[in-house]
Design a protein around this motif. Sequence first.
Motif, PDB file in Angstrom:
ATOM      1  N   PRO A 111      78.750 -10.878  52.109  1.00  0.00           N
ATOM      2  CA  PRO A 111      78.050 -12.145  51.870  1.00  0.00           C
ATOM      3  C   PRO A 111      78.449 -13.236  52.861  1.00  0.00           C
ATOM      4  O   PRO A 111      77.686 -14.159  53.117  1.00  0.00           O
ATOM      5  CB  PRO A 111      78.440 -12.527  50.443  1.00  0.00           C
ATOM      6  N   ALA A 112      79.644 -13.119  53.435  1.00  0.00           N
ATOM      7  CA  ALA A 112      80.120 -14.083  54.429  1.00  0.00           C
ATOM      8  C   ALA A 112      81.197 -13.403  55.259  1.00  0.00           C
ATOM      9  O   ALA A 112      81.749 -12.390  54.852  1.00  0.00           O
ATOM     10  CB  ALA A 112      80.689 -15.328  53.755  1.00  0.00           C
ATOM     11  N   TYR A 113      81.460 -13.954  56.432  1.00  0.00           N
ATOM     12  CA  TYR A 113      82.467 -13.401  57.337  1.00  0.00           C
ATOM     13  C   TYR A 113      83.399 -14.506  57.801  1.00  0.00           C
ATOM     14  O   TYR A 113      82.976 -15.657  57.958  1.00  0.00           O
ATOM     15  CB  TYR A 113      81.791 -12.759  58.563  1.00  0.00           C
ATOM     16  N   ALA A 114      84.643 -14.157  58.032  1.00  0.00           N
ATOM     17  CA  ALA A 114      85.610 -15.107  58.577  1.00  0.00           C
ATOM     18  C   ALA A 114      85.327 -15.289  60.063  1.00  0.00           C
ATOM     19  O   ALA A 114      85.166 -14.309  60.789  1.00  0.00           O
ATOM     20  CB  ALA A 114      87.030 -14.593  58.376  1.00  0.00           C
ATOM     21  N   LEU A 115      85.236 -16.507  60.483  1.00  0.00           N
ATOM     22  CA  LEU A 115      85.021 -16.800  61.896  1.00  0.00           C
ATOM     23  C   LEU A 115      86.376 -17.012  62.567  1.00  0.00           C
ATOM     24  O   LEU A 115      87.335 -17.423  61.922  1.00  0.00           O
ATOM     25  CB  LEU A 115      84.142 -18.036  62.055  1.00  0.00           C
ATOM     26  N   PRO A 116      86.462 -16.758  63.882  1.00  0.00           N
ATOM     27  CA  PRO A 116      87.754 -16.861  64.571  1.00  0.00           C
ATOM     28  C   PRO A 116      88.231 -18.292  64.785  1.00  0.00           C
ATOM     29  O   PRO A 116      89.399 -18.516  65.070  1.00  0.00           O
ATOM     30  CB  PRO A 116      87.498 -16.175  65.908  1.00  0.00           C
ATOM     31  N   PHE A 117      87.322 -19.246  64.653  1.00  0.00           N
ATOM     32  CA  PHE A 117      87.654 -20.655  64.857  1.00  0.00           C
ATOM     33  C   PHE A 117      86.535 -21.487  64.246  1.00  0.00           C
ATOM     34  O   PHE A 117      85.454 -20.974  63.948  1.00  0.00           O
ATOM     35  CB  PHE A 117      87.827 -20.985  66.348  1.00  0.00           C
ATOM     36  N   SER A 118      86.803 -22.750  64.070  1.00  0.00           N
ATOM     37  CA  SER A 118      85.806 -23.669  63.542  1.00  0.00           C
ATOM     38  C   SER A 118      84.680 -23.844  64.559  1.00  0.00           C
ATOM     39  O   SER A 118      84.940 -24.007  65.751  1.00  0.00           O
ATOM     40  CB  SER A 118      86.459 -25.028  63.247  1.00  0.00           C
ATOM     41  N   VAL A 119      83.463 -23.805  64.084  1.00  0.00           N
ATOM     42  CA  VAL A 119      82.305 -23.965  64.966  1.00  0.00           C
ATOM     43  C   VAL A 119      81.639 -25.292  64.591  1.00  0.00           C
ATOM     44  O   VAL A 119      80.709 -25.332  63.800  1.00  0.00           O
ATOM     45  CB  VAL A 119      81.336 -22.772  64.845  1.00  0.00           C
ATOM     46  N   ALA A 120      82.170 -26.362  65.175  1.00  0.00           N
ATOM     47  CA  ALA A 120      81.732 -27.708  64.823  1.00  0.00           C
ATOM     48  C   ALA A 120      80.756 -28.315  65.817  1.00  0.00           C
ATOM     49  O   ALA A 120      80.144 -29.335  65.527  1.00  0.00           O
ATOM     50  CB  ALA A 120      82.947 -28.627  64.683  1.00  0.00           C
ATOM     51  N   ASP A 121      80.606 -27.676  66.997  1.00  0.00           N
ATOM     52  CA  ASP A 121      79.741 -28.268  68.011  1.00  0.00           C
ATOM     53  C   ASP A 121      79.148 -27.173  68.896  1.00  0.00           C
ATOM     54  O   ASP A 121      79.424 -25.988  68.726  1.00  0.00           O
ATOM     55  CB  ASP A 121      80.498 -29.298  68.846  1.00  0.00           C
ATOM     56  N   SER A 122      78.335 -27.596  69.843  1.00  0.00           N
ATOM     57  CA  SER A 122      77.644 -26.666  70.730  1.00  0.00           C
ATOM     58  C   SER A 122      78.608 -25.843  71.579  1.00  0.00           C
ATOM     59  O   SER A 122      78.395 -24.653  71.801  1.00  0.00           O
ATOM     60  CB  SER A 122      76.671 -27.435  71.630  1.00  0.00           C
ATOM     61  N   SER A 123      79.668 -26.449  72.039  1.00  0.00           N
ATOM     62  CA  SER A 123      80.654 -25.738  72.858  1.00  0.00           C
ATOM     63  C   SER A 123      81.296 -24.591  72.070  1.00  0.00           C
ATOM     64  O   SER A 123      81.435 -23.472  72.576  1.00  0.00           O
ATOM     65  CB  SER A 123      81.723 -26.720  73.340  1.00  0.00           C
ATOM     66  N   ALA A 124      81.663 -24.861  70.837  1.00  0.00           N
ATOM     67  CA  ALA A 124      82.250 -23.810  69.989  1.00  0.00           C
ATOM     68  C   ALA A 124      81.211 -22.742  69.674  1.00  0.00           C
ATOM     69  O   ALA A 124      81.539 -21.546  69.607  1.00  0.00           O
ATOM     70  CB  ALA A 124      82.812 -24.421  68.710  1.00  0.00           C
ATOM     71  N   ALA A 125      79.958 -23.149  69.492  1.00  0.00           N
ATOM     72  CA  ALA A 125      78.890 -22.178  69.230  1.00  0.00           C
ATOM     73  C   ALA A 125      78.722 -21.234  70.418  1.00  0.00           C
ATOM     74  O   ALA A 125      78.523 -20.023  70.241  1.00  0.00           O
ATOM     75  CB  ALA A 125      77.583 -22.900  68.922  1.00  0.00           C
ATOM     76  N   LEU A 126      78.808 -21.756  71.628  1.00  0.00           N
ATOM     77  CA  LEU A 126      78.732 -20.920  72.831  1.00  0.00           C
ATOM     78  C   LEU A 126      79.873 -19.907  72.864  1.00  0.00           C
ATOM     79  O   LEU A 126      79.671 -18.730  73.173  1.00  0.00           O
ATOM     80  CB  LEU A 126      78.774 -21.781  74.095  1.00  0.00           C
ATOM     81  N   ARG A 127      81.083 -20.366  72.559  1.00  0.00           N
ATOM     82  CA  ARG A 127      82.247 -19.464  72.539  1.00  0.00           C
ATOM     83  C   ARG A 127      82.082 -18.379  71.482  1.00  0.00           C
ATOM     84  O   ARG A 127      82.409 -17.219  71.714  1.00  0.00           O
ATOM     85  CB  ARG A 127      83.536 -20.253  72.294  1.00  0.00           C
ATOM     86  N   LEU A 128      81.566 -18.757  70.310  1.00  0.00           N
ATOM     87  CA  LEU A 128      81.356 -17.770  69.247  1.00  0.00           C
ATOM     88  C   LEU A 128      80.324 -16.736  69.675  1.00  0.00           C
ATOM     89  O   LEU A 128      80.528 -15.536  69.492  1.00  0.00           O
ATOM     90  CB  LEU A 128      80.929 -18.443  67.943  1.00  0.00           C
TER      91      LEU A 128
END
Length: 166
Positions: free
Chosen positions: A74-91
């Motif tokens: 139902p959900a997955y642990a992410l490796p880091f907080s995805v709070a902005d576009s830069s973090a979204a790119l890294r994810l």
Amino acid sequence: MSDGEKTKQAELTALQAALAAEHAAVYGYGVVGGRIGTPRQGEARSAYDAHRAARDTLARAVRDLGGDPVAASPAYALPFSVADSSAALRLAAQLEERLAGVYADLVRATTGPRRTTATASLRESTIRATRWSGHTPTFPGLAERTDDTTGHAGAPDSTPSASPTT
């Protein structure tokens, strides 16, 4: 167990791992799509759609081998907080890099048309990872993954997270 049964079991195991990773990627791209900047939203949507299609194809392949496809969490642990576009790119880059590793394993475990499909998936994940990260891996899918648990959108964790961040 005969050699043929061992080969079939190895292929089924690799298909299940790829399916689990695609489930995680679909989840992860849901997070990416919510945080990515407008200029790259179309690219994120295309990747999301590609991973949904791959997930469905892998589920059929598992059934074709007599297995029950692994279900999505139902959900997955992410490796880091995805709070902005830069973090979204890294994810997005990390999702694709992990998928490349899973598909490299699937290439090794399969033959014939499934190997051809797995090779194409490895190539596509590598291309997407390169586009997201801006760097090209030397040997796509062959990086050391000793701490990696495939099937998770982020850091290894055996229990799904209730929230999209850890």
